[in-house]
Design a protein around this motif. Structure first.
Motif, PDB file in Angstrom:
ATOM      1  N   GLU A 151     -54.198 -40.514  12.029  1.00  0.00           N
ATOM      2  CA  GLU A 151     -54.998 -39.338  11.707  1.00  0.00           C
ATOM      3  C   GLU A 151     -54.236 -38.431  10.760  1.00  0.00           C
ATOM      4  OE1 GLU A 151     -57.140 -37.694  15.396  1.00  0.00           O
ATOM      5  OE2 GLU A 151     -55.543 -38.958  16.251  1.00  0.00           O
ATOM      6  N   THR A 192     -53.731 -51.280  11.678  1.00  0.00           N
ATOM      7  CA  THR A 192     -54.274 -50.204  10.858  1.00  0.00           C
ATOM      8  C   THR A 192     -53.670 -50.380   9.475  1.00  0.00           C
ATOM      9  OG1 THR A 192     -54.407 -48.708  12.763  1.00  0.00           O
ATOM     10  CG2 THR A 192     -54.488 -47.702  10.578  1.00  0.00           C
ATOM     11  N   MET A 241     -54.388 -46.321  15.193  1.00  0.00           N
ATOM     12  CA  MET A 241     -55.117 -45.311  14.432  1.00  0.00           C
ATOM     13  C   MET A 241     -54.140 -44.286  13.857  1.00  0.00           C
ATOM     14  SD  MET A 241     -58.261 -42.854  15.684  1.00  0.00           S
ATOM     15  CE  MET A 241     -57.306 -42.023  16.968  1.00  0.00           C
ATOM     16  N   LYS A 298     -54.466 -34.645   9.322  1.00  0.00           N
ATOM     17  CA  LYS A 298     -55.150 -33.392   9.650  1.00  0.00           C
ATOM     18  C   LYS A 298     -54.633 -32.238   8.791  1.00  0.00           C
ATOM     19  CE  LYS A 298     -56.206 -34.438  14.508  1.00  0.00           C
ATOM     20  NZ  LYS A 298     -56.112 -33.930  15.903  1.00  0.00           N
ATOM     21  N   GLU A 312     -58.697 -46.244  10.883  1.00  0.00           N
ATOM     22  CA  GLU A 312     -58.918 -46.948  12.140  1.00  0.00           C
ATOM     23  C   GLU A 312     -58.207 -48.297  12.166  1.00  0.00           C
ATOM     24  OE1 GLU A 312     -60.424 -45.802  14.716  1.00  0.00           O
ATOM     25  OE2 GLU A 312     -61.724 -44.180  14.032  1.00  0.00           O
ATOM     26  N   ASP A 328     -51.562 -42.887  16.524  1.00  0.00           N
ATOM     27  CA  ASP A 328     -52.101 -43.086  17.873  1.00  0.00           C
ATOM     28  C   ASP A 328     -51.787 -41.895  18.772  1.00  0.00           C
ATOM     29  OD1 ASP A 328     -53.373 -45.712  17.696  1.00  0.00           O
ATOM     30  OD2 ASP A 328     -51.360 -46.465  17.343  1.00  0.00           O
ATOM     31  N   ASN A 352     -58.071 -34.344   5.176  1.00  0.00           N
ATOM     32  CA  ASN A 352     -58.425 -34.743   6.533  1.00  0.00           C
ATOM     33  C   ASN A 352     -59.092 -36.113   6.494  1.00  0.00           C
ATOM     34  OD1 ASN A 352     -58.119 -32.181   8.428  1.00  0.00           O
ATOM     35  ND2 ASN A 352     -59.025 -31.451   6.520  1.00  0.00           N
ATOM     36  N   THR A 353     -58.560 -37.054   7.264  1.00  0.00           N
ATOM     37  CA  THR A 353     -59.203 -38.360   7.364  1.00  0.00           C
ATOM     38  C   THR A 353     -58.620 -39.119   8.550  1.00  0.00           C
ATOM     39  OG1 THR A 353     -59.913 -40.313   6.106  1.00  0.00           O
ATOM     40  CG2 THR A 353     -57.597 -39.661   5.891  1.00  0.00           C
ATOM     41  N   VAL A 354     -59.286 -40.204   8.926  1.00  0.00           N
ATOM     42  CA  VAL A 354     -58.831 -41.063  10.024  1.00  0.00           C
ATOM     43  C   VAL A 354     -58.846 -42.506   9.541  1.00  0.00           C
ATOM     44  CG1 VAL A 354     -59.291 -41.895  12.364  1.00  0.00           C
ATOM     45  CG2 VAL A 354     -59.719 -39.489  11.792  1.00  0.00           C
TER      46      VAL A 354
END
Length: 253
Positions: free
Chosen positions: A3, A190, A1, A5, A25, A61, A21-23
């Motif tokens: 991230e 990912t 993952m 921010k 996966e 991660d 901002n996003t993630v």
């Protein structure tokens, strides 16, 4: 993952990325889409450390890549596979040598072990018995597949693809899309793809973010994108489809 921010990035007075901002996966094909100059490529370069963010964090991660020193970042980069827009193969190296290149740079494998891994990766992208060809002897689609084989040689956790269908015909583009999707699911990577290709968005877009004038303007799935009322993304989708149809008509004459 991975991230992202609160990422901001400026070049001089030009504020390119604005509080992103996003993630992303694992086990998903994550797409970054947007018009030329929107900031999507800058975002990808910030994620892999080719650009330093002004503010915000990039976490792999849970590991804060933003504050790592050079040595620590090198360890993370060993877990990253890259497919470049122009394939970026070494003209003077054979297909096999191109795939082995990251292994020779970052591992202590023997020649035999590197060759075995290269053969596995080439077989996985359906390029067996092409080991001793030079890139100039390969078609554009073959070069993309060689690039993918090299990108997965280190068995990466994270895969970045920059315009993987650039310069390819529609049939070959589908082959590349399917290969990226299969490998993502198979190895639970990912995967982040920067693309203008709406066919890729509809076919393999598990998670999509749309960058507009430096902002994360929209986020969703390939199903969501077909029923969104977001004007800017609808304009982008329509324009992309129109250009694709126009190129198809021009190519038929």
């Amino acid at each position: 993952m991975i991230e992202v921010k609160g990422v901001n990035k400026s070049f001089g007075d030009h504020h390119v990325l604005k509080e992103i901002n996003t993630v992303f996966e694992p086990g998903q094909v994550n797409l970054i889409i947007g018009q030329s100059g929107s900031g999507k490529s800058v975002l990808a370069k910030c994620i892999v450390g080719l650009h330093e963010v002004d503010t915000g964090e990039i976490l792999y991660d849970g590991r804060n890549f933003t504050v790592m020193n050079r040595h620590q970042r090198k360890d993370v980069r060993k877990e990253i596979g890259m497919l470049f827009q122009g394939s970026a193969l070494f003209d003077s190296l054979t297909v096999e040598e191109n795939v082995m290149f990251p292994l020779s740079m970052f591992t202590t494998m023997s020649k035999a072990e590197m060759r075995e891994r290269a053969n596995f990766c080439l077989e996985r992208v359906k390029l067996t018995n092409r080991n001793h060809l030079l890139p100039a002897e390969c078609s554009g689609g073959m070069q993309k597949r060689i690039g993918i084989a090299r990108a997965i040689a280190m068995n990466p956790k994270y895969l970045f693809c920059d315009e993987p269908n650039s310069g390819l015909d529609p049939k070959t583009s589908i082959v590349i899309d399917n290969l990226i999707r299969e490998l993502t699911y198979e190895f639970n990577m990912t995967t982040i793809v920067i693309t203008h290709d709406m066919n890729s968005v509809i076919e393999i877009g598990d998670h999509i973010i749309f960058i507009y004038e430096g902002n994360k303007w929209w986020e969703g799935t390939k199903e969501d994108i077909l029923r969104t009322d977001n004007q800017e993304i609808n304009d982008f989708v329509y324009a992309a489809q129109f250009m694709k149809q126009l190129k198809g008509k021009l190519g038929s004459h």
